[in-house]
Design a protein around this motif. Structure first.
Motif, PDB file in Angstrom:
ATOM      1  N   ARG A 209     -67.967 -23.550  84.963  1.00 22.19           N
ATOM      2  CA  ARG A 209     -67.651 -23.781  83.552  1.00 22.19           C
ATOM      3  C   ARG A 209     -66.555 -24.843  83.452  1.00 22.19           C
ATOM      4  O   ARG A 209     -65.495 -24.709  84.057  1.00 22.19           O
ATOM      5  N   MET A 210     -66.837 -25.887  82.677  1.00 19.37           N
ATOM      6  CA  MET A 210     -65.865 -26.964  82.495  1.00 19.37           C
ATOM      7  C   MET A 210     -65.409 -26.999  81.047  1.00 19.37           C
ATOM      8  O   MET A 210     -66.178 -26.679  80.129  1.00 19.37           O
ATOM      9  N   ALA A 211     -64.159 -27.444  80.847  1.00 22.96           N
ATOM     10  CA  ALA A 211     -63.628 -27.555  79.489  1.00 22.96           C
ATOM     11  C   ALA A 211     -62.833 -28.841  79.350  1.00 22.96           C
ATOM     12  O   ALA A 211     -62.314 -29.387  80.333  1.00 22.96           O
ATOM     13  N   ILE A 212     -62.747 -29.315  78.117  1.00 21.94           N
ATOM     14  CA  ILE A 212     -61.871 -30.440  77.780  1.00 21.94           C
ATOM     15  C   ILE A 212     -60.653 -29.828  77.097  1.00 21.94           C
ATOM     16  O   ILE A 212     -60.771 -29.267  76.003  1.00 21.94           O
ATOM     17  N   PRO A 213     -59.493 -29.877  77.727  1.00 21.73           N
ATOM     18  CA  PRO A 213     -58.330 -29.213  77.140  1.00 21.73           C
ATOM     19  C   PRO A 213     -57.882 -29.886  75.852  1.00 21.73           C
ATOM     20  O   PRO A 213     -58.028 -31.094  75.679  1.00 21.73           O
ATOM     21  N   GLN A 214     -57.351 -29.062  74.960  1.00 19.20           N
ATOM     22  CA  GLN A 214     -56.842 -29.561  73.683  1.00 19.20           C
ATOM     23  C   GLN A 214     -55.330 -29.747  73.787  1.00 19.20           C
ATOM     24  O   GLN A 214     -54.612 -28.882  74.300  1.00 19.20           O
ATOM     25  N   PHE A 215     -54.833 -30.860  73.297  1.00 20.33           N
ATOM     26  CA  PHE A 215     -53.410 -31.169  73.396  1.00 20.33           C
ATOM     27  C   PHE A 215     -52.691 -31.048  72.054  1.00 20.33           C
ATOM     28  O   PHE A 215     -51.479 -30.918  72.004  1.00 20.33           O
ATOM     29  N   GLY A 216     -53.443 -31.107  70.980  1.00 21.13           N
ATOM     30  CA  GLY A 216     -52.829 -31.001  69.663  1.00 21.13           C
ATOM     31  C   GLY A 216     -52.698 -29.556  69.223  1.00 21.13           C
ATOM     32  O   GLY A 216     -52.978 -28.616  69.974  1.00 21.13           O
ATOM     33  N   THR A 227     -69.257 -36.506  71.460  1.00 25.73           N
ATOM     34  CA  THR A 227     -67.897 -36.878  71.871  1.00 25.73           C
ATOM     35  C   THR A 227     -67.526 -36.174  73.174  1.00 25.73           C
ATOM     36  O   THR A 227     -66.967 -36.788  74.096  1.00 25.73           O
ATOM     37  N   ALA A 228     -67.836 -34.886  73.255  1.00 25.23           N
ATOM     38  CA  ALA A 228     -67.552 -34.124  74.477  1.00 25.23           C
ATOM     39  C   ALA A 228     -68.327 -34.692  75.667  1.00 25.23           C
ATOM     40  O   ALA A 228     -67.790 -34.790  76.782  1.00 25.23           O
ATOM     41  N   THR A 229     -69.570 -35.079  75.438  1.00 26.71           N
ATOM     42  CA  THR A 229     -70.378 -35.666  76.512  1.00 26.71           C
ATOM     43  C   THR A 229     -69.733 -36.951  77.024  1.00 26.71           C
ATOM     44  O   THR A 229     -69.681 -37.196  78.235  1.00 26.71           O
ATOM     45  N   ALA A 230     -69.224 -37.757  76.101  1.00 28.36           N
ATOM     46  CA  ALA A 230     -68.580 -39.013  76.495  1.00 28.36           C
ATOM     47  C   ALA A 230     -67.380 -38.756  77.399  1.00 28.36           C
ATOM     48  O   ALA A 230     -67.206 -39.413  78.437  1.00 28.36           O
ATOM     49  N   ILE A 231     -66.550 -37.794  77.029  1.00 27.89           N
ATOM     50  CA  ILE A 231     -65.345 -37.492  77.820  1.00 27.89           C
ATOM     51  C   ILE A 231     -65.731 -36.960  79.201  1.00 27.89           C
ATOM     52  O   ILE A 231     -65.178 -37.378  80.224  1.00 27.89           O
ATOM     53  N   LEU A 232     -66.693 -36.047  79.241  1.00 31.45           N
ATOM     54  CA  LEU A 232     -67.094 -35.445  80.516  1.00 31.45           C
ATOM     55  C   LEU A 232     -67.746 -36.472  81.439  1.00 31.45           C
ATOM     56  O   LEU A 232     -67.475 -36.488  82.649  1.00 31.45           O
TER      57      LEU A 232
END
Length: 240
Positions: A209-216, A227-232
């Motif tokens: 399981r992968m995640a894009i962490p949130q900073f805000g 958008t998530a696909t682009a980052i990954l």
């Protein structure tokens, strides 16, 4: 002279059942039409507004603006329209990363993901049978011609994932940060439905399981799937 039956056929291809029946799809715009021709896709019929014909459209049938408008799915037709045979290629190469979509429904999202695959050199895109049709006019418009360079295959996604030897990575809110994950040279990246994410059946097959962490501040529920696909994909290519 374009016939009423030609116009009727092209117009009907805005609907999936007729695209499936005839194995044909429509693209509009000079850039996209020429990209598909250059990529080797086989044209069925090519049309150009007679008023803009300037010698570079030698294999196109010249028609009036009103005839083109009857065929077009756009409010303001671009003047160039192509009908192409659907490519027949169901083989899936697994030497590199593969992107798999679990019931992505929005045409703009799918079109953008196809374009992202093209940008990041991902040649294989697997779609569940519930994912929006890649030959939908809105999808094609969003791909900006990338449909010609990405092999899009519709398949029983559960069976495919159960049988593939590749490691399977899924995008989740509670996964390991992609920024600290060690990513292999090849694998399957599964992206889920806009509203529901990855289905429970497919979730049970995923090995990491992968995640894009949130900073805000925690005000946003999740990222848009494209958008998530682009980052990954950016991290996958950076790591590779």
């Amino acid at each position: 002279m374009v016939t009423k039956n030609q116009i009727k056929l092209v117009k009907s291809l805005q609907q999936k059942k007729y695209r499936t029946q005839h194995k044909l799809f429509v693209v509009e715009g000079k850039k996209t039409v020429f990209e598909l021709i250059e990529a080797g896709l086989e044209p069925f019929q090519l049309f150009v507004d007679a008023k803009i014909e300037n010698g570079e459209f030698k294999d196109f049938e010249k028609i009036s603006a009103s005839e083109l408008k009857q065929m077009s799915s756009l409010n303001t037709p671009s003047g160039v329209l192509g009908v192409f045979h659907m490519p027949i290629n169901n083989s899936i190469e697994t030497l590199d990363w593969v992107v798999a979509l679990d019931n992505v429904r929005d045409p703009g999202n799918l079109g953008t993901i196809i374009r992202l695959c093209d940008w990041f050199g991902i040649k294989q895109l697997i779609c569940s049978l519930g994912t929006v049709d890649c030959y939908n006019p809105k999808v094609l418009q969003a791909t900006m011609g990338s449909i010609a360079r990405v092999n899009v295959v519709y398949i029983d996604l559960v069976n495919y994932l159960k049988e593939t030897p590749q490691p399977i990575y899924g995008a989740f809110m509670d996964g390991e940060s992609v920024y600290t994950s060690e990513l292999p040279k090849n694998g399957v990246l599964v992206m889920g439905n806009e509203a529901n994410g990855i289905s429970a059946e497919i979730e049970s097959i995923i090995s990491k399981r992968m995640a894009i962490p949130q900073f805000g501040e925690q005000t946003t529920e999740s990222l848009n799937v494209a958008t998530a696909t682009a980052i990954l994909l950016s991290e996958i290519r950076r790591g590779g």
